[in-house]
Write an enzyme that holds these catalytic residues in place. Structure first.
Site, PDB file in Angstrom:
ATOM      1  N   HIS A   5       1.742   5.143   8.001  1.00  0.00           N
ATOM      2  CA  HIS A   5       1.668   3.930   7.161  1.00  0.00           C
ATOM      3  C   HIS A   5       3.068   3.426   6.808  1.00  0.00           C
ATOM      4  O   HIS A   5       3.362   2.231   6.895  1.00  0.00           O
ATOM      5  CB  HIS A   5       0.889   4.210   5.870  1.00  0.00           C
ATOM      6  CG  HIS A   5      -0.589   4.230   6.060  1.00  0.00           C
ATOM      7  ND1 HIS A   5      -1.283   5.361   6.382  1.00  0.00           N
ATOM      8  CD2 HIS A   5      -1.515   3.242   5.971  1.00  0.00           C
ATOM      9  CE1 HIS A   5      -2.578   5.079   6.481  1.00  0.00           C
ATOM     10  NE2 HIS A   5      -2.741   3.794   6.230  1.00  0.00           N
TER      11      HIS A   5
ATOM     12  N   HIS B  60       0.832  -1.208   0.000  1.00  0.00           N
ATOM     13  CA  HIS B  60       0.000   0.000   0.000  1.00  0.00           C
ATOM     14  C   HIS B  60       0.874   1.268   0.000  1.00  0.00           C
ATOM     15  O   HIS B  60       0.553   2.247  -0.667  1.00  0.00           O
ATOM     16  CB  HIS B  60      -0.917  -0.036   1.225  1.00  0.00           C
ATOM     17  CG  HIS B  60      -1.930   1.062   1.286  1.00  0.00           C
ATOM     18  ND1 HIS B  60      -2.580   1.569   0.183  1.00  0.00           N
ATOM     19  CD2 HIS B  60      -2.414   1.777   2.337  1.00  0.00           C
ATOM     20  CE1 HIS B  60      -3.405   2.524   0.554  1.00  0.00           C
ATOM     21  NE2 HIS B  60      -3.324   2.677   1.846  1.00  0.00           N
TER      22      HIS B  60
HETATM   23 ZN   LIG Z   1      -6.196   0.948   4.136  1.00  0.00          ZN
END
Ligand SMILES: [Zn+2]
Length: 226
Positions: A178, A72
């Site tokens: 993230h 991601h």
């Molecule tokens: Zn996500």
């Protein structure tokens, strides 16, 4: 057999010691503002005379309760079909955070996180943010320092009770939280609903759909007290 009618009641299928902490996938459900609107419709309907019932889903892989895979945010990162099954199955700890704005280091350090733990953070999001299908901007998110702390403690997986671990008001925070977790192969469960769950120790089962080369996977997540 009794015919089932009426609206879906959240948790109706959970009358056991397992607690469902997932969000139902629904048409036009809450989603990240710049993502496409989830389209989930009944294509064919037995109740309207069609020979079968069928639903069609047009969703991205980050809709509802889902797990982010390293890809991601990380170029060349692992995909969701490469996730070890035990990353999100096994003992987990639910930690309640009362800070109404963000999860900060000060909120987390007293909980003494340990290597290999699966940590689910219950915030005010669970009771506040799912009352509407509108995106709630000011949800409780991870500070960048907390993401770094989780990585330093080498936890196995982390979960939060809204769509993203970062805040839409700070691009750098979204990116860094993230980046830090995913580059350490810490799997991130987003979009949990922990309203019915008390802080404590649980058995967690959470598995993403086996999406070939997915950067995430919609998931069902359940907890049982231990
Ligand atoms: Zn996500």
């Amino acid at each position: 057999m009794a015919k089932k009618t009426g609206k879906f009641e959240w948790g109706e299928a959970t009358k056991s010691s397992w607690i469902d902490i997932s969000i139902p996938l629904r048409d036009k459900m809450v989603h990240w503002p710049t993502d496409p609107v989830p389209r989930i419709t009944r294509l064919k309907d037995r109740d309207k005379g069609d020979p079968v019932s069928l639903m069609e889903m047009q969703i991205i892989d980050h809709v509802g309760t889902h797990i982010d895979a390293p890809l991601h945010f990380i170029a060349g990162g692992k995909t969701i079909d490469q996730m070890p099954l035990n990353a999100t199955i096994g003992r987990a700890r639910v930690i309640e955070i009362k800070n109404p704005k963000a999860i900060t280091l000060k909120d987390v350090i007293p909980h003494n996180l340990r290597r290999g733990e699966r940590i689910l953070f219950k915030t005010t999001n669970s009771t506040r943010c799912y009352k509407t299908d509108e995106f709630v901007e000011d949800y409780v998110y991870f500070s960048t320092e907390v993401a770094q702390h989780l990585a330093d403690r080498r936890v196995r997986a982390v979960g939060l009770d809204y769509i993203s671990i970062g805040t839409p008001s700070d691009r750098e925070n979204i990116h860094n939280t993230h980046q830090i977790l995913l580059e350490n192969d810490i799997y991130v469960i987003e979009g949990l609903n922990l309203a019915k769950v008390k802080p404590g120790r649980y058995e967690l089962i959470c598995l993403p759909l086996l999406l070939y080369r997915g950067d995430a996977g919609p998931a069902r997540a359940i907890l049982k007290p231990v």
